[in-house]
Design a protein around this motif. Structure first.
Motif, PDB file in Angstrom:
ATOM      1  N   SER A   1      -0.856 -19.108 -27.677  1.00  0.00           N
ATOM      2  CA  SER A   1       0.009 -20.159 -28.202  1.00  0.00           C
ATOM      3  C   SER A   1       1.451 -19.945 -27.759  1.00  0.00           C
ATOM      4  O   SER A   1       2.143 -20.878 -27.371  1.00  0.00           O
ATOM      5  N   SER A   2       1.920 -18.679 -27.805  1.00  0.00           N
ATOM      6  CA  SER A   2       3.314 -18.415 -27.422  1.00  0.00           C
ATOM      7  C   SER A   2       3.502 -18.582 -25.909  1.00  0.00           C
ATOM      8  O   SER A   2       4.584 -18.916 -25.469  1.00  0.00           O
ATOM      9  N   GLN A   3       2.494 -18.362 -25.111  1.00  0.00           N
ATOM     10  CA  GLN A   3       2.616 -18.530 -23.658  1.00  0.00           C
ATOM     11  C   GLN A   3       2.696 -20.009 -23.290  1.00  0.00           C
ATOM     12  O   GLN A   3       3.235 -20.373 -22.263  1.00  0.00           O
TER      13      GLN A   3
ATOM     14  N   ARG B   1      -8.858 -11.580 -32.100  1.00  0.00           N
ATOM     15  CA  ARG B   1      -8.908 -13.031 -31.892  1.00  0.00           C
ATOM     16  C   ARG B   1      -7.586 -13.676 -32.350  1.00  0.00           C
ATOM     17  O   ARG B   1      -7.029 -14.537 -31.678  1.00  0.00           O
ATOM     18  N   ALA B   2      -7.087 -13.234 -33.505  1.00  0.00           N
ATOM     19  CA  ALA B   2      -5.819 -13.770 -34.009  1.00  0.00           C
ATOM     20  C   ALA B   2      -4.681 -13.433 -33.039  1.00  0.00           C
ATOM     21  O   ALA B   2      -3.824 -14.273 -32.748  1.00  0.00           O
ATOM     22  N   ASP B   3      -4.679 -12.203 -32.513  1.00  0.00           N
ATOM     23  CA  ASP B   3      -3.657 -11.791 -31.553  1.00  0.00           C
ATOM     24  C   ASP B   3      -3.764 -12.615 -30.271  1.00  0.00           C
ATOM     25  O   ASP B   3      -2.768 -13.076 -29.725  1.00  0.00           O
TER      26      ASP B   3
ATOM     27  N   ASP C   1      -5.060 -15.633 -29.948  1.00  0.00           N
ATOM     28  CA  ASP C   1      -4.628 -17.015 -30.234  1.00  0.00           C
ATOM     29  C   ASP C   1      -3.108 -17.083 -30.313  1.00  0.00           C
ATOM     30  O   ASP C   1      -2.489 -18.019 -29.794  1.00  0.00           O
ATOM     31  N   ALA C   2      -2.483 -16.096 -30.951  1.00  0.00           N
ATOM     32  CA  ALA C   2      -1.022 -16.092 -31.086  1.00  0.00           C
ATOM     33  C   ALA C   2      -0.356 -15.958 -29.722  1.00  0.00           C
ATOM     34  O   ALA C   2       0.608 -16.661 -29.411  1.00  0.00           O
ATOM     35  N   GLN C   3      -0.861 -15.047 -28.892  1.00  0.00           N
ATOM     36  CA  GLN C   3      -0.250 -14.848 -27.570  1.00  0.00           C
ATOM     37  C   GLN C   3      -0.466 -16.065 -26.679  1.00  0.00           C
ATOM     38  O   GLN C   3       0.431 -16.472 -25.969  1.00  0.00           O
TER      39      GLN C   3
END
Length: 127
Positions: free
Chosen positions: A124-126, A116-118, A120-122
């Motif tokens: 967000s970065s997209q 889930r953290a990964d 959310d991070a991806q």
């Protein structure tokens, strides 16, 4: 005297006509450059739009992939929790099985949290 004034006036008129013709050609050259720049701007805009669309598609694909992985981990977590519940109702001798199932459930919970953290991070970065 009038002849001289007439010739001077004609010379001035010729000079003005020449200057006007020069100004006209400069204007046409400037208009041609402006049209060229407009074409370059339109091509750059089209390229930008295409790249942005491609990036959006890649971001959507990544989000779908991460969502599928999260759903899979959620299913594994539920299965592990069901196993833990079944083990808890087993005989007292099944205590070690219960602990193993709970350990698996905790492991799956960790994997789900990491996924889930990964995700959310991806995502967000997209953006």
């Amino acid at each position: 005297k009038l002849q001289g004034e007439l010739q001077a006036a004609q010379s001035a008129a010729n000079a003005a006509s020449t200057a006007a013709a020069g100004g006209e050609s400069e204007l046409q050259a400037a208009q041609a450059r402006a049209a060229e720049f407009e074409g370059q701007l339109a091509a750059a805009r089209a390229d930008f739009d295409a790249q942005l669309s491609s990036q959006r598609e890649a971001a959507d694909a990544a989000a779908a992939s991460l969502t599928a992985a999260a759903v899979k981990l959620q299913g594994e977590l539920q299965a592990a929790q069901s196993a833990a519940n079944a083990a808890s109702t087993a005989a007292a001798g099944g205590e070690s099985e219960l602990q193993a199932a709970q350990a698996r459930a905790a492991e799956f919970e960790g994997q789900l949290a990491a996924a889930r953290a990964d995700f959310d991070a991806q995502l967000s970065s997209q953006r």
